[in-house]
Write an enzyme that holds these catalytic residues in place. Structure first.
Site, PDB file in Angstrom:
ATOM      1  N   ASP A   1       0.811  -1.217   0.000  1.00 36.66           N
ATOM      2  CA  ASP A   1       0.000   0.000   0.000  1.00 36.66           C
ATOM      3  C   ASP A   1       0.846   1.268   0.000  1.00 36.66           C
ATOM      4  OD1 ASP A   1      -2.835  -0.210  -0.132  1.00 36.66           O
ATOM      5  OD2 ASP A   1      -2.827  -1.249   1.793  1.00 36.66           O
TER       6      ASP A   1
ATOM      7  N   GLU B   1       6.957 -15.014   1.074  1.00 37.46           N
ATOM      8  CA  GLU B   1       6.393 -16.349   1.319  1.00 37.46           C
ATOM      9  C   GLU B   1       6.983 -17.306   0.288  1.00 37.46           C
ATOM     10  OE1 GLU B   1       3.450 -14.237   0.118  1.00 37.46           O
ATOM     11  OE2 GLU B   1       3.361 -13.073   1.953  1.00 37.46           O
TER      12      GLU B   1
ATOM     13  N   GLN C   1      11.262  -8.363  -7.535  1.00 39.07           N
ATOM     14  CA  GLN C   1      11.308  -6.980  -7.992  1.00 39.07           C
ATOM     15  C   GLN C   1      10.087  -6.221  -7.519  1.00 39.07           C
ATOM     16  OE1 GLN C   1      11.595  -8.340 -12.043  1.00 39.07           O
ATOM     17  NE2 GLN C   1       9.573  -7.542 -12.532  1.00 39.07           N
TER      18      GLN C   1
END
Length: 200
Positions: free
Chosen positions: A135, A145, A163
Site C-alpha cells: 500500500d 512467502e 522486484q
C-alpha cells in the site's frame, strides 16, 4: 501509471521514494530488484488457528538455505547429506517466510507490487503467494512467502529474489499504510509472521 527507470531514479534523488540499501544497477526499465535477507521463519503449528498467535522459530543463515517441497519426507540422513554435499547452512521442508534486505518507504501517492523473479519461477520456486501488494505510505522490509514446488532449491543470502513495480495513485491516500493505527506490518525491520490473530 507505472514508474519507469527515469521516474524511479528521479524520486530516489529527490528523497520522495526511499530504498535502503539502494543499488542503481538494480533499477530495471520499469522495476527495482530486491535481494534476499538472512533471516527466515518456520511455523511450528500443527494447525493454523487464525484466532491464535502463530508458533514459529526464527533462523539466521550465514550463506545459504536449501528449501525442499512440502512432503519431501526429509530425514536426518537427507539433511546431513544435503549439508555436506551442497555446503548449505540450513535445510527446510515446505513453506518458509523470508525477508528482503531492502527497507522501503513509499509516499502516500505511490503504491508498489512485489513480483518474484522470472528465473526463479522457471524452476517452480515462488517467493510470494497472495501478499504481493504494498500500500501507499508503507514503510518497512518486505516479508516473502517462499515455496519450492518441484525440487529442492538452494537460495543464497543477498541474491536478487524479486522486484518491485511502483505505480502512481490518481490522488494521494488520505492516510498512508504506516499512518493507520490498524496496520500490522508497518516499520517491520525483519521477517515477520502472520499477525492475523490481531484482527478485530
Amino acid at each position: 501509471m507505472i514508474l519507469s527507470d527515469v521516474d524511479i531514479l528521479t524520486l530516489i534523488k529527490k528523497g520522495d521514494l526511499k530504498i535502503t540499501p539502494f543499488n542503481e544497477e538494480f533499477v530495471g526499465p520499469s522495476s527495482y530488484d530486491v535481494t534476499l535477507g538472512d533471516e527466515f521463519i518456520i511455523y511450528e503449528n500443527e494447525v493454523y488457528d487464525l484466532k491464535r498467535e502463530m508458533n514459529y522459530k526464527k533462523i539466521k543463515i550465514k550463506n545459504s538455505i536449501l528449501v525442499c517441497p512440502l512432503n519431501y519426507n526429509l530425514t536426518d540422513e537427507k539433511i546431513n547429506y544435503f549439508k555436506e554435499k551442497y555446503n548449505v547452512d540450513c535445510v527446510v521442508e515446505g513453506g518458509i517466510l523470508g525477508t528482503t534486505n531492502e527497507y522501503i518507504e513509499l509516499p502516500n501517492n505511490i503504491c508498489a507490487q512485489y513480483q518474484g523473479r522470472s528465473s526463479l519461477g522457471r524452476i517452480f520456486l515462488t517467493s510470494h503467494q497472495t501478499a504481493g501488494w504494498i500500500d501507499a505510505g508503507f514503510k518497512g522490509k518486505i516479508t516473502l512467502e517462499i515455496i519450492a514446488f518441484d525440487k529442492p532449491v538452494i537460495l543464497y543470502k543477498n541474491q536478487r529474489i524479486g522486484q518491485l513495480i511502483f505505480s502512481y495513485l490518481n490522488s494521494p491516500a488520505k492516510i498512508g499504510y504506516s499512518e493507520r493505527k490498524s496496520s500490522k506490518y508497518k516499520y517491520q525491520k525483519t521477517v515477520t509472521p502472520s499477525l492475523i490473530h490481531l484482527d478485530e
